[in-house]
Design a protein around this motif. Structure first.
Motif, PDB file in Angstrom:
ATOM      1  N   ARG A 151     -34.981  45.241 -54.333  1.00 38.49           N
ATOM      2  CA  ARG A 151     -34.932  44.001 -53.549  1.00 38.49           C
ATOM      3  C   ARG A 151     -33.975  42.999 -54.184  1.00 38.49           C
ATOM      4  NH1 ARG A 151     -40.596  44.700 -53.076  1.00 38.49           N
ATOM      5  NH2 ARG A 151     -40.955  43.160 -54.722  1.00 38.49           N
ATOM      6  N   SER A 188     -30.703  41.455 -52.400  1.00 38.86           N
ATOM      7  CA  SER A 188     -30.608  40.004 -52.280  1.00 38.86           C
ATOM      8  C   SER A 188     -29.319  39.470 -52.905  1.00 38.86           C
ATOM      9  CB  SER A 188     -31.823  39.345 -52.946  1.00 38.86           C
ATOM     10  OG  SER A 188     -31.711  37.936 -52.918  1.00 38.86           O
ATOM     11  N   TYR A 240     -26.998  38.438 -49.919  1.00 32.21           N
ATOM     12  CA  TYR A 240     -27.316  37.032 -49.709  1.00 32.21           C
ATOM     13  C   TYR A 240     -26.570  36.120 -50.682  1.00 32.21           C
ATOM     14  CZ  TYR A 240     -31.072  38.366 -46.542  1.00 32.21           C
ATOM     15  OH  TYR A 240     -31.775  38.874 -45.481  1.00 32.21           O
ATOM     16  N   GLU A 241     -26.492  36.533 -51.944  1.00 25.77           N
ATOM     17  CA  GLU A 241     -25.809  35.719 -52.948  1.00 25.77           C
ATOM     18  C   GLU A 241     -24.332  36.083 -53.074  1.00 25.77           C
ATOM     19  OE1 GLU A 241     -27.268  33.186 -54.216  1.00 25.77           O
ATOM     20  OE2 GLU A 241     -29.203  33.690 -53.323  1.00 25.77           O
TER      21      GLU A 241
END
Length: 262
Positions: free
Chosen positions: A209, A213, A217-218
């Motif tokens: 996860r 992420s 996302y980052e």
């Protein structure tokens, strides 16, 4: 407008000259100003690709995506062009990779075997399965399984970008971001696919996860994630591959259920 005049305009003025007056010099200047987006996206995607895939080829496709973004972007809405362009550039590069068929058939088959194994075992046990269980199901050693993950890691780069259905443009990754309103039937299907994706992410291990992420996302690269997590780049690549193959299995299962309802 001549080129010298265009070079002294700020971004908003360049957009106005290009969109409102069709000024080609303004368009050229916009392309030059945003080429760094192509370099950044191409650089990120180049990590983990086979050596026969050159960064220059990625960049060439990326420039086409940038031009397409500049032609289609509605500057009057006050949105962030860099975000919009990044998706267009990324899509153009991935389209070029798919057309080049750069993933050997043997690698695709191995990825499919692992994906099917995750889907079957996690449905059977209703939990996240271990590497030992996957290896046993595939009738290979854990070491061979880790080698398989490393081999298919180059394929997982575009896995979430693949169309949900071959005849459609919508991708798995598009379920992670907000989209413009679609027709009611599409929104129902999108809801169930989004829910399946959320459930799939929840079933990932903590490290998987974190990788997903940080990557999606980052916006970190695999090498940057390796540094953050104090792991080797190859280990991050394996974690990414396992996560993507699990998510693919979850989404493909939900997609098949939706197709049966159509």
């Amino acid at each position: 407008m001549n080129e010298r005049k265009a070079s002294h305009l700020n971004y908003s003025e360049l957009w106005e000259q290009w969109k409102e007056h069709g000024d080609l010099e303004a368009k050229k200047k916009l392309i030059e100003n945003y080429l760094s987006i192509v370099d950044y996206v191409a650089g990120r995607l180049a990590i983990g690709l086979p050596k026969n895939v050159s960064k220059d080829d990625l960049a060439s496709n990326g420039v086409m995506g940038l031009i397409d973004a500049i032609e289609k972007f509605d500057y009057s809405r006050g949105l962030q062009f860099e975000t919009y362009a990044s998706w267009r550039v990324r899509g153009a590069i991935l389209d070029g990779l798919r057309q080049g068929d750069w993933v050997p058939r043997s690698v695709r088959e191995k990825a499919k075997r692992i994906e099917d194994a995750y889907q079957y075992l996690e449905q059977k046990y209703m939990r996240t399965v271990s590497d030992t269980e996957i290896s046993s199901y595939l009738d290979i050693s854990e070491r061979d399984f880790q080698n398989m993950l490393q081999e298919v890691s180059v394929m997982s780069i575009v896995s979430l970008e693949d169309p949900i259905r071959e005849e459609e443009q919508e991708t798995r990754l598009s379920l992670l971001v907000d989209e413009k309103a679609k027709n009611p039937d599409y929104k129902v299907n999108e809801f169930y696919l989004r829910e399946a994706l959320v459930q799939g992410i929840e079933k990932l291990t903590e490290k998987e996860r974190i990788v997903i992420s940080l990557l999606y996302y980052e916006d970190l690269s695999l090498s940057e994630i390796a540094e953050v997590m104090s792991l080797s780049p190859s280990r991050i690549s394996q974690l990414h591959s396992k996560a993507i193959l699990r998510l693919r299995g979850t989404l493909d299962k939900q997609r098949n259920l939706l197709m049966q309802k159509d």
